[in-house]
Design an enzyme around this catalytic site. Structure first.
Site, PDB file in Angstrom:
ATOM      1  N   LYS A   1       3.767  -9.734  20.323  1.00  0.00           N
ATOM      2  CA  LYS A   1       4.336  -9.118  19.124  1.00  0.00           C
ATOM      3  C   LYS A   1       4.470  -7.616  19.302  1.00  0.00           C
ATOM      4  O   LYS A   1       5.511  -7.016  19.017  1.00  0.00           O
ATOM      5  CB  LYS A   1       3.436  -9.383  17.904  1.00  0.00           C
ATOM      6  CG  LYS A   1       3.778 -10.654  17.188  1.00  0.00           C
ATOM      7  CD  LYS A   1       2.901 -10.810  15.946  1.00  0.00           C
ATOM      8  CE  LYS A   1       2.656 -12.285  15.673  1.00  0.00           C
ATOM      9  NZ  LYS A   1       1.363 -12.527  15.056  1.00  0.00           N
TER      10      LYS A   1
ATOM     11  N   ARG B   1      -1.934  -7.500  12.540  1.00  0.00           N
ATOM     12  CA  ARG B   1      -1.574  -8.770  13.183  1.00  0.00           C
ATOM     13  C   ARG B   1      -2.190  -8.868  14.570  1.00  0.00           C
ATOM     14  O   ARG B   1      -2.242  -7.875  15.295  1.00  0.00           O
ATOM     15  CB  ARG B   1      -0.051  -8.855  13.398  1.00  0.00           C
ATOM     16  CG  ARG B   1       0.748  -8.854  12.140  1.00  0.00           C
ATOM     17  CD  ARG B   1       2.203  -8.577  12.469  1.00  0.00           C
ATOM     18  NE  ARG B   1       2.934  -8.247  11.266  1.00  0.00           N
ATOM     19  CZ  ARG B   1       3.869  -9.060  10.737  1.00  0.00           C
ATOM     20  NH1 ARG B   1       4.177 -10.195  11.309  1.00  0.00           N
ATOM     21  NH2 ARG B   1       4.472  -8.709   9.635  1.00  0.00           N
TER      22      ARG B   1
ATOM     23  N   GLY C   1      -5.378 -20.893  16.761  1.00  0.00           N
ATOM     24  CA  GLY C   1      -6.780 -20.529  16.591  1.00  0.00           C
ATOM     25  C   GLY C   1      -7.006 -19.038  16.547  1.00  0.00           C
ATOM     26  O   GLY C   1      -8.105 -18.578  16.287  1.00  0.00           O
TER      27      GLY C   1
ATOM     28  N   MET D   1      -6.591 -15.199  14.937  1.00  0.00           N
ATOM     29  CA  MET D   1      -6.550 -14.732  13.566  1.00  0.00           C
ATOM     30  C   MET D   1      -5.115 -14.507  13.101  1.00  0.00           C
ATOM     31  O   MET D   1      -4.297 -13.990  13.830  1.00  0.00           O
ATOM     32  CB  MET D   1      -7.324 -13.427  13.455  1.00  0.00           C
ATOM     33  CG  MET D   1      -7.783 -13.173  12.035  1.00  0.00           C
ATOM     34  SD  MET D   1      -8.208 -11.457  11.782  1.00  0.00           S
ATOM     35  CE  MET D   1      -6.590 -10.750  11.620  1.00  0.00           C
TER      36      MET D   1
ATOM     37  N   ARG E   1      11.413 -12.437  18.858  1.00  0.00           N
ATOM     38  CA  ARG E   1      10.943 -13.081  20.093  1.00  0.00           C
ATOM     39  C   ARG E   1      12.053 -13.993  20.567  1.00  0.00           C
ATOM     40  O   ARG E   1      12.978 -14.308  19.800  1.00  0.00           O
ATOM     41  CB  ARG E   1       9.673 -13.880  19.849  1.00  0.00           C
ATOM     42  CG  ARG E   1       9.874 -14.942  18.820  1.00  0.00           C
ATOM     43  CD  ARG E   1       8.597 -15.705  18.547  1.00  0.00           C
ATOM     44  NE  ARG E   1       8.848 -16.634  17.442  1.00  0.00           N
ATOM     45  CZ  ARG E   1       7.913 -17.271  16.777  1.00  0.00           C
ATOM     46  NH1 ARG E   1       6.649 -17.086  17.081  1.00  0.00           N
ATOM     47  NH2 ARG E   1       8.225 -18.095  15.800  1.00  0.00           N
TER      48      ARG E   1
ATOM     49  N   HIS F   1      -5.800 -40.007  23.055  1.00  0.00           N
ATOM     50  CA  HIS F   1      -5.483 -41.285  23.691  1.00  0.00           C
ATOM     51  C   HIS F   1      -4.047 -41.693  23.415  1.00  0.00           C
ATOM     52  O   HIS F   1      -3.290 -42.043  24.328  1.00  0.00           O
ATOM     53  CB  HIS F   1      -6.455 -42.345  23.161  1.00  0.00           C
ATOM     54  CG  HIS F   1      -6.251 -43.706  23.765  1.00  0.00           C
ATOM     55  ND1 HIS F   1      -5.543 -44.695  23.131  1.00  0.00           N
ATOM     56  CD2 HIS F   1      -6.636 -44.204  24.943  1.00  0.00           C
ATOM     57  CE1 HIS F   1      -5.513 -45.760  23.897  1.00  0.00           C
ATOM     58  NE2 HIS F   1      -6.167 -45.489  25.006  1.00  0.00           N
TER      59      HIS F   1
ATOM     60  N   ARG G   1      12.311 -51.931  44.688  1.00  0.00           N
ATOM     61  CA  ARG G   1      11.175 -52.863  44.706  1.00  0.00           C
ATOM     62  C   ARG G   1      11.703 -54.275  44.723  1.00  0.00           C
ATOM     63  O   ARG G   1      12.528 -54.630  43.865  1.00  0.00           O
ATOM     64  CB  ARG G   1      10.315 -52.674  43.446  1.00  0.00           C
ATOM     65  CG  ARG G   1       9.455 -51.441  43.462  1.00  0.00           C
ATOM     66  CD  ARG G   1       8.867 -51.226  42.091  1.00  0.00           C
ATOM     67  NE  ARG G   1       9.930 -50.804  41.208  1.00  0.00           N
ATOM     68  CZ  ARG G   1       9.978 -49.612  40.609  1.00  0.00           C
ATOM     69  NH1 ARG G   1       9.005 -48.756  40.764  1.00  0.00           N
ATOM     70  NH2 ARG G   1      10.987 -49.288  39.834  1.00  0.00           N
TER      71      ARG G   1
ATOM     72  N   ARG H   1      11.903 -51.596  49.772  1.00  0.00           N
ATOM     73  CA  ARG H   1      10.496 -51.829  50.103  1.00  0.00           C
ATOM     74  C   ARG H   1      10.246 -53.323  50.189  1.00  0.00           C
ATOM     75  O   ARG H   1      10.535 -54.061  49.241  1.00  0.00           O
ATOM     76  CB  ARG H   1       9.593 -51.224  49.043  1.00  0.00           C
ATOM     77  CG  ARG H   1       8.115 -51.438  49.377  1.00  0.00           C
ATOM     78  CD  ARG H   1       7.210 -50.722  48.429  1.00  0.00           C
ATOM     79  NE  ARG H   1       7.205 -51.368  47.129  1.00  0.00           N
ATOM     80  CZ  ARG H   1       6.571 -50.878  46.065  1.00  0.00           C
ATOM     81  NH1 ARG H   1       5.906 -49.747  46.165  1.00  0.00           N
ATOM     82  NH2 ARG H   1       6.613 -51.500  44.911  1.00  0.00           N
TER      83      ARG H   1
ATOM     84  N   SER I   1       7.522 -42.407  52.874  1.00  0.00           N
ATOM     85  CA  SER I   1       7.718 -42.195  51.446  1.00  0.00           C
ATOM     86  C   SER I   1       6.337 -42.190  50.805  1.00  0.00           C
ATOM     87  O   SER I   1       5.594 -43.170  50.896  1.00  0.00           O
ATOM     88  CB  SER I   1       8.589 -43.303  50.864  1.00  0.00           C
ATOM     89  OG  SER I   1       8.779 -43.074  49.494  1.00  0.00           O
TER      90      SER I   1
ATOM     91  N   GLY J   1       3.775 -42.742  48.243  1.00  0.00           N
ATOM     92  CA  GLY J   1       3.580 -43.517  47.024  1.00  0.00           C
ATOM     93  C   GLY J   1       2.474 -42.823  46.249  1.00  0.00           C
ATOM     94  O   GLY J   1       1.302 -43.174  46.348  1.00  0.00           O
ATOM     95  N   THR J   2       2.881 -41.823  45.479  1.00  0.00           N
ATOM     96  CA  THR J   2       1.858 -40.967  44.874  1.00  0.00           C
ATOM     97  C   THR J   2       1.086 -41.661  43.762  1.00  0.00           C
ATOM     98  O   THR J   2      -0.019 -41.240  43.437  1.00  0.00           O
ATOM     99  CB  THR J   2       2.494 -39.664  44.342  1.00  0.00           C
ATOM    100  OG1 THR J   2       3.645 -40.012  43.561  1.00  0.00           O
ATOM    101  CG2 THR J   2       2.934 -38.779  45.493  1.00  0.00           C
ATOM    102  N   ASN J   3       1.633 -42.730  43.178  1.00  0.00           N
ATOM    103  CA  ASN J   3       0.846 -43.454  42.163  1.00  0.00           C
ATOM    104  C   ASN J   3      -0.397 -44.055  42.811  1.00  0.00           C
ATOM    105  O   ASN J   3      -1.514 -43.831  42.369  1.00  0.00           O
ATOM    106  CB  ASN J   3       1.659 -44.588  41.529  1.00  0.00           C
ATOM    107  CG  ASN J   3       2.860 -44.083  40.767  1.00  0.00           C
ATOM    108  OD1 ASN J   3       2.976 -42.904  40.506  1.00  0.00           O
ATOM    109  ND2 ASN J   3       3.762 -44.988  40.428  1.00  0.00           N
ATOM    110  N   ASP J   4      -0.176 -44.856  43.858  1.00  0.00           N
ATOM    111  CA  ASP J   4      -1.321 -45.488  44.510  1.00  0.00           C
ATOM    112  C   ASP J   4      -2.206 -44.462  45.202  1.00  0.00           C
ATOM    113  O   ASP J   4      -3.430 -44.578  45.197  1.00  0.00           O
ATOM    114  CB  ASP J   4      -0.842 -46.534  45.523  1.00  0.00           C
ATOM    115  CG  ASP J   4      -0.588 -47.867  44.832  1.00  0.00           C
ATOM    116  OD1 ASP J   4      -0.699 -47.919  43.597  1.00  0.00           O
ATOM    117  OD2 ASP J   4      -0.286 -48.852  45.524  1.00  0.00           O
TER     118      ASP J   4
ATOM    119  N   CYS K   1       8.260 -41.455  46.204  1.00  0.00           N
ATOM    120  CA  CYS K   1       8.845 -42.425  45.293  1.00  0.00           C
ATOM    121  C   CYS K   1       7.883 -42.827  44.194  1.00  0.00           C
ATOM    122  O   CYS K   1       8.099 -43.785  43.500  1.00  0.00           O
ATOM    123  CB  CYS K   1       9.359 -43.643  46.048  1.00  0.00           C
ATOM    124  SG  CYS K   1       8.080 -44.549  46.891  1.00  0.00           S
TER     125      CYS K   1
ATOM    126  N   TYR L   1      13.100 -35.395  50.121  1.00  0.00           N
ATOM    127  CA  TYR L   1      13.688 -35.941  48.900  1.00  0.00           C
ATOM    128  C   TYR L   1      12.616 -36.411  47.929  1.00  0.00           C
ATOM    129  O   TYR L   1      11.470 -36.639  48.315  1.00  0.00           O
ATOM    130  CB  TYR L   1      14.661 -37.093  49.207  1.00  0.00           C
ATOM    131  CG  TYR L   1      14.019 -38.365  49.719  1.00  0.00           C
ATOM    132  CD1 TYR L   1      13.563 -39.347  48.846  1.00  0.00           C
ATOM    133  CD2 TYR L   1      13.883 -38.588  51.079  1.00  0.00           C
ATOM    134  CE1 TYR L   1      12.976 -40.511  49.315  1.00  0.00           C
ATOM    135  CE2 TYR L   1      13.300 -39.756  51.559  1.00  0.00           C
ATOM    136  CZ  TYR L   1      12.850 -40.709  50.678  1.00  0.00           C
ATOM    137  OH  TYR L   1      12.258 -41.859  51.142  1.00  0.00           O
TER     138      TYR L   1
END
Lengths: 874, 874
Positions: A25, A94, A103, A105, A338, A455, A561, A617, A761, A763-766, A829, A849
């Site tokens: 500000k 301010r 949070g 003031m 702003r 959640h 897949r 795959r 490739s 497999g970042t999930n697993d 992937c 990629y």
């Protein structure tokens, strides 16, 4: 040591670059005062350095003197003295940190009033009601914000007085009533704090400044910084400014303006003015504000002046500006500006139009950096078709997209209703892992409690399902909810917008996602920037998805897949035949049948992606996924008995049941157990490619082996693929053969794998599941929000790549793999392939990629360009 | 380029160090000839270099000339010419690689005979039967081994001739019968190969040598080398030696002797002589050999000479020697020697006694290096109490220990019988994952098919259950098996020895494991060597196990799992109360109850380990392990209905059920979900420690947090522990607080964890599961043997640490952890802590201690000393 700076101070460089020192500000006020010379009420800013010193060692030496000096300057400029008994100067105080955060003031207005100066104010302005109203507001704000007296004790008194007098707005309260309220407010303060309201304006000011400083360490602010990874050592600045009064008279007012329409992006100022009002009154929504375009008719000079200011601000900031202004007796003051928030649609349109706007002349690179993933995500989800919906309440927009459905209060009923084809909005106090089935079944989710890492928020975002959380005004009753005065019964319709947090009673018409033209323009620019740096492919398992992905700009398929083809109800019996086969002949016959259907699937995908690479795959999931559930067959056996076929299925299901299927017989392990399976899939793929070629197409095929952990495994699997190619009757097709890198071991032994692979490739999930030991199915629903809330983990690693550990494994695999095989192509992937922060990391890690779901392709194209712009290649 | 070396050649250093060049057999023969001057028939060795050259580029230039030269020298020394028509020289041709391996070409004896020389041999020896018998044997061996004619075609003819003539042994076949057999054998060879048996002794020799070379590349030999990680480029040597004839006459014979008793280790030569016989006849077992101690009476001079040779060999090799000898007409020849195989008991006794034996004077370090883990494991398992059991058949000893039980042919019946308290031996053709329940229920496992990495072998070793595999002579019928002529019906008794592979009909008395005194002596020596390098602790969960571990030399407890205490039938209801608790009060009450029982458990352990560290791991397993199974409750609900209590349990079981419990809500995540749980456990532990201290003991307590993945998690868990300590009424106990490192992320982020940990304990089981993506429950039973057989993985990573990837993570965690916290203590508490190869790695990786099951403690103590000896600390 200078702690305090006049808004007009010459810092030697543009104040708006000094947010760390002056707060957001303060920096913008200084910019408008000292650089643009706009009509800003005079004042000064106490810097964040003072806050840091205060928090470390108490009130800094010399600070009081500095403030006194600047206050004296201010008093001289205005010609009034702070809190003087006659014609007093009043100020606003301010907070302003470098980044705004909850949070902290809030603003205290009208500081300087006390029993004596209020009379001086009344006399000077010849308006007792105005003076008393201002004092009452100060007492409430100061009592609540600075002294910590609960706001409701003041609110209660005001409401009681209005009720007693039968009036609706504060402005209608007569001086007598206001005087009584003032006495009551002062009594509340003395009771709660043990001391009277400070009459000394110097004490008022000092206490207000200390309250701002201390609020930096408040619990909510700390928690917010933890979550957003903002350092705790920044501190906040404090801006003290001479008051101007929009509530002075009918020729005064207050307003908000945007330099362009923040909802649509249209290049036309947008905003409201409310006559004879201070800030709060606008929010209360009792009186109707005047749209900006009507101001030209009512106050043409003011309109011209405001338009001029808006134009200068936008040209100066080179972006949409959001401006607060006040008119005091016909004189215009700018109180704050702003860079304005905007919808995704507006962000896209403005980014593109500002390139062509000569006053702004954004570069294409700048335009690309102006738009973020959430904004694009927003325009790709369904939205409210109506602009002016009646907002019943507003929660936190936790997962974008709009949804309409029947109110449902229990997850079980949500599942039933969804099964019966009814869209439902599941409403809960908060959700827990027991609710996940209901959440999955619902069209949208609304909770009363919880924040953006609750959640409900975490799970809904994981599924891309619209959700509003923390809508505290919703009260849940027996088979109904109440929002304010309105009641909605179960089964009645409700609409939510998960981007804005808006909740609407009844059904709002939804507009299907229709990406604006600007998105295509921006993506095309992005493609030019990322070309040669980071390719964007899509994950798609059938022709329709492949075509969609291509239309959204995918440059190939990074993950096709094949399990979904197996799960098709037409094919499942054949798959089961293969699993149940008693002899090699039976197994071979089932595989032959599957080859034919797989060929057709592959043909459709290759056609949609003709001329672009398609990475297939080979079968990955545990075989039990293709078998019925043991428990339900056991149940059926106990109750009604099983057919011979079911008996066989039960036996097979028992055999293939696993304790931890995620770490079980899947991926290339299936290939080892059922040696004909992978060869069949490769043959089907080659059949399809051959067919495509015969039709004049240009199929580009890549075969990917899942879940490899040793070089020997990959060598064996590669030999199956190569043998199938060599034996195939069609012409010789060049097929790249690669592997997923999705176990920590594969990453560590990338050198072994790279010697046998044309591409990796990730497999970042697993990889995330195994490196953290987090089963996504279990941990994300049960633990993730708890972990995020408690700060046990900085971000959900299933959404944004964990650069620490997973990142290290990826970098290490890239380095080791390329050391052995310089031509090795590297891609991703996992779902992280569509997450901008992750894409930025992948680019810096040297990947070739990313591949993501079709609807994330535009986001990935833009994010890839942003990554390239952020870290240009050496 | 010298390819061929006379047995007496002076190599410039001890030939026995030249096994890589001369092969094992050749090196020992040269050692005995050139260094010891023992009576070895003269001959020469064609080196492994010749084999390598032959395999790379065919028969090497100059090799023929070299062989001719050495043959000429041999002929001169003997005074006969190879295959001469009169008084011919005959030779044996033997393969000999640096390490012996299956699948290599066997010995060819009597080479040099043909239709002409056989008459010369008969004339020279005045014994036509002997000459013809020798020729017939050559034709069979040569036909089978060199020319690849199936052995059974020769065997069939010999058996038919014996049957026709009504005789039992070859020695009883008259010259006429032998001549007929010779003609028949030659006809077989010509029919099978298209060429007559080569009459030219030079051709015979050349072909035999080529056959030996080629057998290096045989499938079985290759597979063996793959499995044992022996390089493929070693090649084999060939030794050509003048024949001596134990079948010459009644004054001739053949025998085998050990310098000490290989079964007991007693310092007394042990062996047999068979008069008038060649090697094969001993194995055939038709005639009874003469025990060595009776030779003194029958042939005192020979006995003295043999004892002298055995004494010299043992003193020279400084170890048990296994000697083959032949007596030709009263003259003793040594045909082969090597360091002898021995039982575990013998290995221990000999190692200790040879330290005190002045002729050998082993150092203690050498003694320690003489004993391996399998040998110690053997003496710690039950064994056959009887020495001379009647061997019904012999398979491969796949998992040590002896077992006696009723024959059982189906896994289902094995489960039933075990439930009824009957010990069973499960006999299968081979096992598969469907058999595991039955395997677990059985006392021992016997299979017809499969090798040391077959499913049965891998799974049984994993459980420490006795198993014999590949017992091919066992035929499985309907409810019975046949071994040779014997029949055993289901329910009848059978005994197996999983160390030796011996199968015995009926019940053999078993001796409980009584570790010999020598083990204690050796372990004490080992402790001196490893002191200050690698500590050995035990994994123990109760007082009895802790006491056992201490008696076996454990220096503390490295892993006390608290879940077993929770699973006790007395406590399970209380644990369930905690899980089902509806309010914080209920939960707190249940935790209080648990605190009391845990205290008692901890007290017993601390007492048994007084003065030694006890590392207690806070609760680790997923909560569903303490709840009934959802499927069985569902079944019960459908059939007979559930009680209210069961309904609640079912609901809880549903809530806590997980897809992949291994990666689910376990370890420190439980602590986050149930915040009072860990504090309760720490309080119970402190209560017990306080009690112990009050009783004058010296409790040393370490608290370990499981499954950590981030520094923040550990900081939070550490605060629970520290708070519980600070609030505990007892005196302040110093408690070390550490964490398991069992996820790949924990290893990678070891620096974050080390800042909050006093120690790390590597949970190598879980680390292996997650790094490989191998659920042990699923993959080990289903896939591991397949993976080992196909060479997809070099060793079972759950037994021997994968030094490649897991090893890298451990080293990296150690380095990163110590960089942040130099005092960090590092240990291992996975099962690898009891595996010698893994212990060697842990020592080299700089770990401070290993912890293993109590019975593995002596093995670990020895292995730790061996590791220190192999790689002395810098």
């Amino acid at each position: 040591m200078g702690y305090v700076f006049d808004l007009g101070h010459d810092h030697g460089r543009a104040p708006r670059q000094l947010k760390a020192l002056l707060g957001g500000k303060g920096a913008n006020l200084a910019e408008m005062t000292s650089v643009l010379g706009l009509p800003v009420p005079p004042g000064f800013t106490i810097s964040t350095a003072a806050c840091r010193a205060y928090l470390a060692e108490g009130w800094p030496d010399g600070l009081s003197e500095e403030i006194a000096e600047h206050l004296a300057t201010l008093e001289r400029a205005i010609g009034r003295r702070l809190g003087a008994a006659s014609d007093p100067l009043l100020v606003s105080v301010r907070s302003g940190a470098a980044q705004s955060m909850p949070g902290m003031m809030d603003t205290v207005l009208n500081l300087g009033l006390h029993d004596a100066s209020v009379r001086g104010l009344a006399t000077a302005h010849r308006d007792e009601r105005f003076a008393l109203d201002s004092f009452r507001r100060l007492l409430q704000m100061y009592g609540h914000i600075v002294l910590g007296v609960p706001d409701r004790v003041f609110e209660r008194d005001v409401a009681a007085a209005k009720a007693r007098l039968g009036v609706r707005s504060d402005a209608e309260l007569a001086p007598g009533a206001l005087s009584e309220l003032i006495a009551g407010h002062q009594a509340h303060i003395e009771r709660a704090t043990g001391e009277p309201f400070p009459a000394d304006p110097g004490v008022q000011l000092r206490k207000a400044i200390e309250a701002v400083f201390s609020s930096w360490e408040g619990e909510r602010a700390r928690a917010y910084r933890e979550r957003e990874q903002i350092p705790h050592d920044g501190g906040t600045a404090v801006t003290v400014q001479a008051m101007v009064f929009g509530n002075r008279d009918a020729n005064s007012g207050t307003g908000v303006a945007f330099t362009r329409d923040p909802a649509t992006g249209e290049n036309r100022p947008y905003g409201d003015v409310l006559w004879n009002a201070q800030g709060d009154d606008v929010v209360a929504g009792i009186r109707h504000p005047l749209p900006l375009e009507e101001l030209a008719g009512k106050a043409p000079q003011l309109h011209v002046e405001l338009m001029g200011i808006l134009g200068r601000l936008e040209a100066h900031y080179r972006d949409l500006c959001d401006v607060e202004f006040t008119i005091e007796q016909g004189r215009l003051f700018v109180l704050q500006t702003r860079v304005g928030k905007r919808t995704g649609r507006a962000a896209l349109r403005m980014a593109v139009e500002m390139v062509d706007d000569p006053a702004i002349a954004l570069s294409r690179a700048e335009a690309i950096q102006r738009v973020n993933a959430d904004q694009i995500d927003g325009v790709l989800h369904p939205q409210f078709a109506e602009r002016d919906v009646v907002v019943a309440t507003r929660g936190l927009g936790a997962s974008p997209g709009a949804a309409v459905g029947a109110l449902c209060l229990s997850p079980e009923r949500a599942v039933e209703a969804a099964a019966a084809g009814t869209a439902v909005i599941l409403v809960r106090d908060e959700t827990s892992p027991e609710d996940v089935a209901g959440m999955l079944a619902a069209a949208g989710i609304l909770t009363r409690r919880g924040g953006l890492v609750s959640h409900a928020a975490v799970v809904a975002r994981g599924w891309g399902k619209p959700a509003v959380v923390g809508a505290e005004r919703v009260e849940i009753g027996e088979a109904m909810i109440r929002i304010g005065d309105a009641t909605v019964h179960e089964g009645e319709l409700l609409s939510i917008d998960g981007a804005t947090g808006v909740v609407v009673l009844g059904a709002v018409a939804l507009a299907a996602a229709e990406p604006p033209e600007a998105l295509a323009t921006l993506c095309a620019w992005a493609d030019q920037i990322r070309a040669g740096h980071l390719e964007v492919r899509a994950n798609a398992d059938n022709g329709a998805d492949a075509a969609l992905a291509r239309s959204l700009g995918a440059e190939g398929i990074g993950l096709c897949r094949t399990e979904h083809m197996f799960l098709d109800p037409d094919r499942l019996p054949v798959v089961r035949k293969m699993i149940l086969a008693d002899s090699e002949e039976e197994e071979a016959a089932a595989l032959d049948e599957l080859r034919e259907v797989q060929r057709a699937d592959f043909a459709a995908i290759l056609e949609a992606m003709d001329g672009l690479p398609v990475t297939v795959r080979l079968l990955d999931p545990p075989l039990h996924e293709f078998l019925p559930d043991v428990a339900s067959l056991d149940l059926k056996a106990a109750i009604e008995g099983l057919s011979a076929e079911e008996e066989r299925l039960l036996e097979a299901a028992r055999t293939w049941k696993e304790q931890n299927p995620m770490l079980g017989t899947r991926g290339v392990r299936l290939g080892v157990v059922k040696p004909g399976l992978y060869a069949m899939q490769v043959r089907a793929l080659l059949d399809a490619a051959e067919e495509r070629r015969a039709a004049g197409g240009r199929p580009i095929v890549e075969v990917m082996i899942p879940l490899t952990v040793t070089g020997e495994e990959l060598a064996l699997a590669r030999s199956w693929v190569e043998d199938a190619i060599a034996e195939h009757p069609g012409g010789q097709l060049e097929v790249a053969i690669g592997t997923m890198v999705e176990t920590p071991r594969a990453a560590l032994k990338a050198d072994e794998l790279a010697a046998r692979a044309d591409f990796f490739s990730f497999g970042t999930n697993d990889l995330t599941q195994m490196t953290f030991g987090f089963s996504r199915d279990d941990v994300e629903a049960r633990m993730m929000s708890l972990y995020l809330e408690r700060g046990l983990i900085p971000a959900n690693p299933f959404h944004t790549i964990d650069q620490d550990a997973i990142g290290e494994l990826i970098r290490l695999a890239a380095t080791r793999g390329r050391a052995v095989n310089a031509a090795l192509k590297l891609g991703v992937c996992g779902e992280h392939g569509g997450d901008p922060a992750s894409i930025d990391f992948f680019y810096r890690a040297g990947l070739d990629y990313v591949s993501c779901s079709p609807y994330r392709v535009p986001i990935a194209r833009l994010a890839a360009a942003q990554a390239v712009l952020a870290t240009p290649a050496p």
